[in-house]
Design a protein around this motif. Structure first.
Motif, short mmCIF file in Angstrom:
data_model
loop_
_atom_site.label_atom_id
_atom_site.label_comp_id
_atom_site.label_asym_id
_atom_site.label_seq_id
_atom_site.Cartn_x
_atom_site.Cartn_y
_atom_site.Cartn_z
N SER A 12 0.85 -1.19 0.00
CA SER A 12 0.00 0.00 0.00
C SER A 12 0.89 1.24 0.00
O SER A 12 2.10 1.14 0.23
CB SER A 12 -0.89 0.00 1.24
N LEU A 13 0.30 2.39 -0.21
CA LEU A 13 1.05 3.65 -0.19
C LEU A 13 1.76 3.82 1.15
O LEU A 13 2.95 4.13 1.19
CB LEU A 13 0.12 4.83 -0.46
N ARG A 28 3.77 10.51 -3.45
CA ARG A 28 2.79 11.01 -4.43
C ARG A 28 3.47 11.91 -5.46
O ARG A 28 3.16 11.85 -6.65
CB ARG A 28 1.68 11.77 -3.71
N ARG A 40 -3.19 0.26 -9.63
CA ARG A 40 -4.38 0.43 -8.77
C ARG A 40 -4.92 -0.95 -8.41
O ARG A 40 -4.96 -1.86 -9.23
CB ARG A 40 -5.47 1.22 -9.50
N ASP A 41 -5.34 -1.08 -7.15
CA ASP A 41 -5.96 -2.34 -6.73
C ASP A 41 -7.45 -2.30 -7.05
O ASP A 41 -7.94 -1.35 -7.68
CB ASP A 41 -5.69 -2.61 -5.24
N ASN A 43 -9.90 -1.65 -5.27
CA ASN A 43 -10.58 -0.52 -4.62
C ASN A 43 -10.14 0.82 -5.18
O ASN A 43 -10.56 1.86 -4.68
CB ASN A 43 -10.34 -0.55 -3.11
N GLN A 45 -7.10 2.00 -5.00
CA GLN A 45 -5.97 2.51 -4.21
C GLN A 45 -4.66 2.15 -4.90
O GLN A 45 -4.55 1.11 -5.54
CB GLN A 45 -5.98 1.91 -2.80
N TRP A 46 -3.67 3.02 -4.76
CA TRP A 46 -2.37 2.71 -5.32
C TRP A 46 -1.76 1.53 -4.59
O TRP A 46 -1.86 1.40 -3.37
CB TRP A 46 -1.42 3.90 -5.18
N CYS A 47 -1.09 0.68 -5.35
CA CYS A 47 -0.31 -0.41 -4.76
C CYS A 47 1.01 -0.49 -5.52
O CYS A 47 1.09 -0.16 -6.70
CB CYS A 47 -1.06 -1.72 -4.75
#
Length: 99
Positions: A12-13, A28, A40-41, A43, A45-47
């Motif tokens: 995760s971030l 970022r 992106r996962d 959801n 969210q960045w991965c």
């Protein structure tokens, strides 16, 4: 007999930032500059792939050695990647040529 593929966990971030020692806001910024390339996962969210940790370590070495700003780092890292690709291509050509 077969082998089962085990998915490699992505970061995760926050986990990526902690692992690299960078503030999430700086991560970022590196994404915007193209130095780090997350996906992106499900959801949205960045991965991050663990190979991105190596890219950040490389970036940090270049930044400390040459006092480059983050924008210049993207360019320098891109040029170094191109040089690596050309050298690899040349090595392949040399080994495939008959003596």
């Amino acid at each position: 007999m077969g082998y089962q593929l085990v998915p490699v966990p992505r970061l995760s971030l926050d986990a990526f930032a902690a692992m690299t020692g960078l503030h999430p806001e700086l991560v970022r910024r590196l994404i915007v500059l193209g130095i780090v390339e997350p996906t992106r996962d499900a959801n949205g969210q960045w991965c991050f792939d663990r190979s991105q940790v190596r890219a950040v370590a490389r970036m940090q070495r270049l930044r400390s050695s040459f006092a480059l700003n983050y924008s210049a780092l993207g360019l320098v890292m891109d040029l170094l990647d191109r040089i690596d690709a050309l050298e690899s291509e040349r090595r392949t050509e040399r080994t495939s040529q008959p003596s």
